[in-house]
Design a protein around this motif. Sequence first.
Motif, short mmCIF file in Angstrom:
data_model
loop_
_atom_site.label_atom_id
_atom_site.label_comp_id
_atom_site.label_asym_id
_atom_site.label_seq_id
_atom_site.Cartn_x
_atom_site.Cartn_y
_atom_site.Cartn_z
N SER A 1 -36.19 35.56 17.04
CA SER A 1 -35.20 35.77 18.17
C SER A 1 -33.72 36.83 17.90
O SER A 1 -33.04 36.89 18.60
CB SER A 1 -34.89 34.69 19.01
N ILE A 2 -33.36 36.78 16.64
CA ILE A 2 -32.39 37.52 16.15
C ILE A 2 -32.94 38.81 16.01
O ILE A 2 -33.58 39.36 15.41
CB ILE A 2 -32.20 37.08 14.42
N LYS A 3 -31.97 39.58 16.99
CA LYS A 3 -32.34 41.24 17.09
C LYS A 3 -31.65 41.98 16.14
O LYS A 3 -30.79 41.54 15.33
CB LYS A 3 -31.92 41.56 18.58
N GLN A 4 -32.30 43.05 16.09
CA GLN A 4 -31.63 44.21 15.21
C GLN A 4 -30.30 44.65 15.54
O GLN A 4 -29.91 44.88 16.72
CB GLN A 4 -32.49 45.28 15.05
N LEU A 5 -29.19 44.78 14.49
CA LEU A 5 -27.79 45.00 14.91
C LEU A 5 -27.46 46.29 14.44
O LEU A 5 -26.30 46.79 14.70
CB LEU A 5 -27.16 43.83 14.23
N ARG A 6 -28.52 47.09 13.95
CA ARG A 6 -28.05 48.42 13.34
C ARG A 6 -28.77 49.42 14.19
O ARG A 6 -29.97 49.39 14.53
CB ARG A 6 -28.62 48.58 12.00
N TYR A 7 -27.80 50.21 14.94
CA TYR A 7 -28.39 51.04 15.95
C TYR A 7 -27.85 52.61 15.62
O TYR A 7 -26.96 52.47 15.02
CB TYR A 7 -27.80 50.65 17.27
N ALA A 8 -28.57 53.36 15.79
CA ALA A 8 -28.22 55.02 15.61
C ALA A 8 -26.85 55.28 16.67
O ALA A 8 -26.21 56.06 16.17
CB ALA A 8 -29.51 55.89 15.90
N ASP A 9 -27.29 54.81 17.83
CA ASP A 9 -26.15 55.34 18.92
C ASP A 9 -24.87 54.66 18.83
O ASP A 9 -23.78 55.11 19.46
CB ASP A 9 -26.81 55.42 20.03
N PRO B 1 -22.25 51.22 16.88
CA PRO B 1 -22.34 50.04 15.87
C PRO B 1 -22.26 48.50 16.71
O PRO B 1 -22.03 48.48 17.95
CB PRO B 1 -20.87 50.34 15.19
N ALA B 2 -22.94 47.43 16.26
CA ALA B 2 -22.78 46.24 16.57
C ALA B 2 -21.55 45.80 16.74
O ALA B 2 -20.64 45.80 15.86
CB ALA B 2 -23.59 45.27 15.70
N ASP B 3 -21.06 44.91 17.59
CA ASP B 3 -19.90 44.49 17.70
C ASP B 3 -19.77 43.07 17.30
O ASP B 3 -20.68 42.63 16.83
CB ASP B 3 -19.45 44.58 19.30
N GLU B 4 -18.43 42.53 17.37
CA GLU B 4 -18.43 41.36 16.34
C GLU B 4 -19.13 40.10 17.22
O GLU B 4 -19.55 39.39 16.66
CB GLU B 4 -16.72 41.08 16.66
N ALA B 5 -18.76 40.24 18.84
CA ALA B 5 -19.68 39.16 19.34
C ALA B 5 -21.47 39.20 19.05
O ALA B 5 -21.85 38.21 18.86
CB ALA B 5 -19.65 39.32 20.79
N GLU B 6 -21.84 40.39 18.75
CA GLU B 6 -23.35 40.57 18.38
C GLU B 6 -23.61 39.97 17.07
O GLU B 6 -24.57 39.14 16.87
CB GLU B 6 -23.79 41.93 18.53
N ILE B 7 -22.72 40.27 16.32
CA ILE B 7 -22.89 39.73 14.73
C ILE B 7 -22.50 38.20 14.68
O ILE B 7 -23.58 37.47 14.01
CB ILE B 7 -21.66 40.50 14.03
N GLN B 8 -21.73 37.61 15.50
CA GLN B 8 -21.29 36.13 15.53
C GLN B 8 -22.62 35.45 16.04
O GLN B 8 -23.04 34.46 15.64
CB GLN B 8 -20.20 36.09 16.49
N ALA B 9 -23.14 36.06 17.10
CA ALA B 9 -24.27 35.31 17.78
C ALA B 9 -25.56 35.39 16.83
O ALA B 9 -26.35 34.30 16.81
CB ALA B 9 -24.57 36.15 19.12
N ALA B 10 -25.55 36.33 16.09
CA ALA B 10 -26.77 36.31 15.09
C ALA B 10 -26.73 35.35 14.16
O ALA B 10 -27.72 34.73 13.70
CB ALA B 10 -27.17 37.87 14.63
N ALA B 11 -25.50 35.50 13.43
CA ALA B 11 -25.26 34.43 12.59
C ALA B 11 -25.17 33.09 13.04
O ALA B 11 -25.77 32.10 12.40
CB ALA B 11 -23.82 34.57 11.94
N LEU B 12 -24.90 32.69 14.34
CA LEU B 12 -24.89 31.41 14.76
C LEU B 12 -26.52 31.09 14.94
O LEU B 12 -27.09 29.69 14.77
CB LEU B 12 -24.44 31.33 16.11
N GLN B 13 -27.26 32.00 15.65
CA GLN B 13 -28.73 31.95 15.80
C GLN B 13 -29.41 31.33 14.14
O GLN B 13 -30.19 30.55 14.28
CB GLN B 13 -29.43 33.12 16.40
N PHE B 14 -29.00 32.24 13.25
CA PHE B 14 -29.76 31.91 11.96
C PHE B 14 -29.41 30.65 11.32
O PHE B 14 -30.02 30.07 10.97
CB PHE B 14 -29.19 33.00 11.03
N VAL B 15 -28.00 30.34 11.59
CA VAL B 15 -27.40 28.97 11.05
C VAL B 15 -28.27 27.72 11.62
O VAL B 15 -28.58 26.87 11.08
CB VAL B 15 -26.13 28.86 11.03
N ARG B 16 -28.22 27.79 13.07
CA ARG B 16 -29.13 26.94 13.85
C ARG B 16 -30.49 26.82 13.51
O ARG B 16 -31.09 25.72 13.42
CB ARG B 16 -29.16 27.27 15.50
N LYS B 17 -31.01 27.95 13.23
CA LYS B 17 -32.66 27.72 12.65
C LYS B 17 -32.69 27.41 11.42
O LYS B 17 -33.57 26.52 11.28
CB LYS B 17 -33.10 29.39 12.67
#
Length: 71
Positions: A4-12, A14-30
């Motif tokens: 459920s953690i999505k890719q954060l590296r986009y060509a068009d 950059p990932a914003d802070e909220a996207e990075i934080q959400a992915a980190a939270l999901q990872f820690v939960r898992k």
Amino acid sequence: MCRSIKQLRYADHPADEAEIQAAALQFVRKVSGYRKPSRANQAAFEAAVQEISAAVERLLNEIQPGRNNSA
């Protein structure tokens, strides 16, 4: 493991802070097995989210674009 953690590296854009934080939270939960930790574990849980967020931000800022942009 964390499908459920999505890719954060986009060509068009950059990932914003909220996207990075959400992915980190999901990872820690898992990894921890906790959706919401107990009060006794809250500080460790939040520290892990912050450390992972910082590591992801460094990674995204430092990696060079390559030919293979797929996950």
